[in-house]
Design a protein around this motif. Structure first.
Motif, PDB file in Angstrom:
ATOM      1  N   GLU A  62       9.182  -8.586 -12.837  1.00 59.41           N
ATOM      2  CA  GLU A  62       9.546  -7.202 -13.153  1.00 59.41           C
ATOM      3  C   GLU A  62       8.467  -6.185 -12.804  1.00 59.41           C
ATOM      4  N   ILE A  63       7.229  -6.635 -12.596  1.00 62.00           N
ATOM      5  CA  ILE A  63       6.126  -5.719 -12.297  1.00 62.00           C
ATOM      6  C   ILE A  63       5.803  -5.809 -10.809  1.00 62.00           C
ATOM      7  N   ASP A  64       5.716  -4.667 -10.149  1.00 57.03           N
ATOM      8  CA  ASP A  64       5.387  -4.661  -8.726  1.00 57.03           C
ATOM      9  C   ASP A  64       3.882  -4.824  -8.506  1.00 57.03           C
ATOM     10  N   ILE A  65       3.091  -4.006  -9.186  1.00 57.72           N
ATOM     11  CA  ILE A  65       1.635  -4.045  -9.021  1.00 57.72           C
ATOM     12  C   ILE A  65       0.982  -4.085 -10.395  1.00 57.72           C
ATOM     13  N   LEU A  66       0.123  -5.067 -10.610  1.00 53.15           N
ATOM     14  CA  LEU A  66      -0.605  -5.203 -11.876  1.00 53.15           C
ATOM     15  C   LEU A  66      -2.094  -5.030 -11.599  1.00 53.15           C
ATOM     16  N   MET A  67      -2.746  -4.207 -12.427  1.00 54.51           N
ATOM     17  CA  MET A  67      -4.193  -4.059 -12.334  1.00 54.51           C
ATOM     18  C   MET A  67      -4.794  -4.331 -13.700  1.00 54.51           C
ATOM     19  N   VAL A  68      -5.535  -5.426 -13.807  1.00 57.46           N
ATOM     20  CA  VAL A  68      -6.223  -5.789 -15.054  1.00 57.46           C
ATOM     21  C   VAL A  68      -7.691  -5.453 -14.862  1.00 57.46           C
ATOM     22  N   ALA A  69      -8.152  -4.403 -15.523  1.00 67.34           N
ATOM     23  CA  ALA A  69      -9.530  -3.937 -15.338  1.00 67.34           C
ATOM     24  C   ALA A  69      -9.881  -2.977 -16.462  1.00 67.34           C
ATOM     25  N   GLY A  70     -11.107  -3.074 -16.969  1.00 64.43           N
ATOM     26  CA  GLY A  70     -11.561  -2.108 -17.960  1.00 64.43           C
ATOM     27  C   GLY A  70     -11.485  -0.700 -17.387  1.00 64.43           C
ATOM     28  N   TRP A  71     -11.509   0.296 -18.273  1.00 62.31           N
ATOM     29  CA  TRP A  71     -11.361   1.681 -17.831  1.00 62.31           C
ATOM     30  C   TRP A  71     -12.640   2.236 -17.207  1.00 62.31           C
ATOM     31  N   SER A  72     -13.624   1.389 -16.984  1.00 65.18           N
ATOM     32  CA  SER A  72     -14.887   1.810 -16.378  1.00 65.18           C
ATOM     33  C   SER A  72     -14.663   2.429 -14.990  1.00 65.18           C
ATOM     34  N   ARG A  73     -15.519   3.381 -14.641  1.00 63.80           N
ATOM     35  CA  ARG A  73     -15.426   4.040 -13.337  1.00 63.80           C
ATOM     36  C   ARG A  73     -15.583   3.043 -12.181  1.00 63.80           C
ATOM     37  N   VAL A  74     -16.373   1.963 -12.402  1.00 64.25           N
ATOM     38  CA  VAL A  74     -16.630   1.024 -11.303  1.00 64.25           C
ATOM     39  C   VAL A  74     -15.371   0.278 -10.867  1.00 64.25           C
ATOM     40  N   LYS A  75     -14.334   0.284 -11.695  1.00 60.84           N
ATOM     41  CA  LYS A  75     -13.087  -0.416 -11.332  1.00 60.84           C
ATOM     42  C   LYS A  75     -12.239   0.388 -10.348  1.00 60.84           C
ATOM     43  N   ARG A  76     -12.529   1.678 -10.208  1.00 62.88           N
ATOM     44  CA  ARG A  76     -11.939   2.538  -9.180  1.00 62.88           C
ATOM     45  C   ARG A  76     -10.409   2.595  -9.203  1.00 62.88           C
ATOM     46  N   HIS A  77      -9.857   2.902 -10.386  1.00 65.64           N
ATOM     47  CA  HIS A  77      -8.406   3.070 -10.498  1.00 65.64           C
ATOM     48  C   HIS A  77      -7.901   4.178  -9.571  1.00 65.64           C
ATOM     49  N   TRP A  78      -8.737   5.179  -9.324  1.00 68.36           N
ATOM     50  CA  TRP A  78      -8.314   6.324  -8.515  1.00 68.36           C
ATOM     51  C   TRP A  78      -7.850   5.909  -7.117  1.00 68.36           C
ATOM     52  N   LEU A  79      -8.414   4.826  -6.588  1.00 66.80           N
ATOM     53  CA  LEU A  79      -7.977   4.341  -5.272  1.00 66.80           C
ATOM     54  C   LEU A  79      -6.512   3.927  -5.303  1.00 66.80           C
ATOM     55  N   LEU A  80      -6.106   3.290  -6.384  1.00 66.80           N
ATOM     56  CA  LEU A  80      -4.704   2.907  -6.536  1.00 66.80           C
ATOM     57  C   LEU A  80      -3.829   4.149  -6.666  1.00 66.80           C
ATOM     58  N   PHE A  81      -4.274   5.116  -7.476  1.00 63.69           N
ATOM     59  CA  PHE A  81      -3.476   6.326  -7.686  1.00 63.69           C
ATOM     60  C   PHE A  81      -3.287   7.091  -6.373  1.00 63.69           C
ATOM     61  N   ARG A  82      -4.347   7.194  -5.595  1.00 63.63           N
ATOM     62  CA  ARG A  82      -4.252   7.881  -4.309  1.00 63.63           C
ATOM     63  C   ARG A  82      -3.258   7.169  -3.392  1.00 63.63           C
ATOM     64  N   THR A  83      -3.294   5.838  -3.425  1.00 61.89           N
ATOM     65  CA  THR A  83      -2.402   5.046  -2.577  1.00 61.89           C
ATOM     66  C   THR A  83      -0.946   5.174  -3.006  1.00 61.89           C
ATOM     67  N   LEU A  84      -0.709   5.226  -4.329  1.00 63.50           N
ATOM     68  CA  LEU A  84       0.660   5.308  -4.841  1.00 63.50           C
ATOM     69  C   LEU A  84       1.372   6.583  -4.395  1.00 63.50           C
ATOM     70  N   ARG A  85       0.618   7.623  -4.083  1.00 62.18           N
ATOM     71  CA  ARG A  85       1.229   8.874  -3.623  1.00 62.18           C
ATOM     72  C   ARG A  85       2.007   8.664  -2.323  1.00 62.18           C
ATOM     73  N   LYS A  86       1.624   7.645  -1.562  1.00 59.83           N
ATOM     74  CA  LYS A  86       2.266   7.378  -0.268  1.00 59.83           C
ATOM     75  C   LYS A  86       3.249   6.217  -0.347  1.00 59.83           C
ATOM     76  N   MET A  87       3.534   5.742  -1.574  1.00 61.27           N
ATOM     77  CA  MET A  87       4.428   4.604  -1.753  1.00 61.27           C
ATOM     78  C   MET A  87       5.669   5.023  -2.534  1.00 61.27           C
ATOM     79  N   PRO A  88       6.744   4.226  -2.517  1.00 63.86           N
ATOM     80  CA  PRO A  88       7.985   4.597  -3.209  1.00 63.86           C
ATOM     81  C   PRO A  88       7.765   4.890  -4.694  1.00 63.86           C
ATOM     82  N   ARG A  89       8.441   5.919  -5.197  1.00 59.33           N
ATOM     83  CA  ARG A  89       8.254   6.342  -6.592  1.00 59.33           C
ATOM     84  C   ARG A  89       8.819   5.330  -7.586  1.00 59.33           C
ATOM     85  N   GLN A  90       9.753   4.484  -7.151  1.00 63.05           N
ATOM     86  CA  GLN A  90      10.405   3.569  -8.097  1.00 63.05           C
ATOM     87  C   GLN A  90       9.562   2.336  -8.416  1.00 63.05           C
TER      88      GLN A  90
END
Length: 265
Positions: free
Chosen positions: A29-57
Motif C-alpha cells: 500500500e505504500i509507494d515510498i517509505l523513508m525511515v530516518a530521524g528528523w535530523s537535517r543530515v537525513k535530507r528529507h528535502w531531496l525527497l520533497f523536491r523530487t516529489l514535485r515532479k512525480m504523480p500526486r497520487q
C-alpha cells in the motif's frame, strides 16, 4: 558474482530475517517509505523536491523521531514549502515492530543521507523484500548492498525518473533473496566466530565454546532470549573485574555493612 561483498562486517549485517513477513509487492500500500530521524543530515528535502515532479497520487510515508534539535514539525514545514504535504503521512516514534510492518508493506525504501555509518534501515528493507534507493555518491556503509537485485543508486538531477521507473518495475527486484544469501545475522555470527576462533588458535589460546548468536532489533539483542539470563554472570564479572558496564546489564552491588546500617535506619 553479485553475492560476494569483500568488505568488513557492518552493524547492518546483524539483521534477523525471522522478524520479516513481506507482503507480495503487488499488494503493498505504500509507494515510498523513508525511515530516518528528523535530523537535517537525513535530507528529507531531496525527497520533497523530487516529489514535485512525480504523480500526486503517490503514497509516501515518513517514519522518524526528533534528532539534532529538529522535530517532525520542522520536516512538515519543509514538505509544505515544496507543496507536497498532500501525499505524505508522517509517523513519530514508531516501535521497531511497526517499522517492520511498514517496511514489509512498501514498494520502495529511500535513504538520502550523504554520509553516515552502516545505515541499518537499508538491511532491514532488504529483508522486508523492499528495494532501496540511495544516492550514488553517498558515503554510507550499506551502499555496498545496492546492486541490480536490491535497488537503485540515484543521481540528484534524475531522481524523479529513476524513482518512477523503480516503482514501475518494483516486482522485478529480489532484495530478500540477496540478503538471505549475504547478510543474515546467523551468517555474520558464523563469520565473526570464525575470525575469533582462528585468532585464538593461532596464538595457542583455548577456544572452549562458540560466541552466542545476536541480532540488531533495533539495538543488539540475543537471538535466543534465554541467553540474557544465562549470561548475567558474565556481565557481572565484566563489571567487577574490569569496571565495564554493558547497557542494560548493570549488576546490583552487594551492600557493605556501613551502607546496610545507613539504609536500615
Amino acid at each position: 558474482h553479485h553475492n560476494i561483498r569483500p568488505i568488513p562486517v557492518l552493524a547492518s549485517d546483524w539483521i534477523n530475517p525471522d522478524f520479516y513477513e513481506p507482503k507480495p509487492r503487488n499488494q503493498r500500500e505504500i509507494d515510498i517509505l523513508m525511515v530516518a530521524g528528523w535530523s537535517r543530515v537525513k535530507r528529507h528535502w531531496l525527497l520533497f523536491r523530487t516529489l514535485r515532479k512525480m504523480p500526486r497520487q503517490l503514497r509516501v510515508v515518513l517514519i522518524g523521531q526528533d534528532a539534532d534539535g529538529r522535530t517532525g514539525d520542522d520536516v512538515f514545514r519543509e514538505a509544505k514549502a515544496f507543496g507536497v504535504t498532500d501525499r505524505i503521512q508522517m509517523i513519530q516514534d514508531a516501535s521497531i515492530d511497526d517499522v517492520t510492518k511498514h517496511q514489509c508493506n512498501s514498494k520502495t525504501s529511500i535513504v538520502l543521507s550523504a554520509r553516515e555509518g552502516s545505515c541499518v534501515v537499508v538491511a532491514e528493507s532488504l529483508f522486508a523484500d523492499t528495494p532501496v534507493a540511495m544516492m550514488h555518491n553517498a558515503h554510507v556503509g550499506s551502499r555496498s548492498c545496492i546492486n541490480t537485485q536490491t535497488g537503485v543508486l540515484l543521481r540528484a538531477n534524475t531522481m524523479h525518473t529513476q524513482l518512477s521507473k523503480m516503482l514501475e518495475r518494483s516486482s522485478s527486484f529480489s532484495p530478500q533473496t540477496w540478503a538471505l544469501a549475504t547478510i543474515t545475522s546467523a551468517g555474520t555470527t558464523e563469520k565473526l566466530n570464525g575470525i575469533l576462533r582462528d585468532y585464538s588458535r593461532e596464538r595457542g589460546l583455548p577456544w572452549t565454546r562458540d560466541i552466542v548468536p545476536m541480532c540488531w532489533r533495533p539495538d543488539p539483542i540475543y537471538v535466543q532470549t534465554a541467553d540474557n539470563e544465562r549470561l548475567q554472570s558474565a556481565y557481572a564479572a565484566l563489571q567487577e573485574r574490569h569496571g565495564v558496564v554493558v547497557a542494560g546489564h548493570e549488576a546490583e552491588r552487594p551492600l557493605s555493612s556501613s551502607r546496610l546500617q545507613t539504609e536500615t535506619r
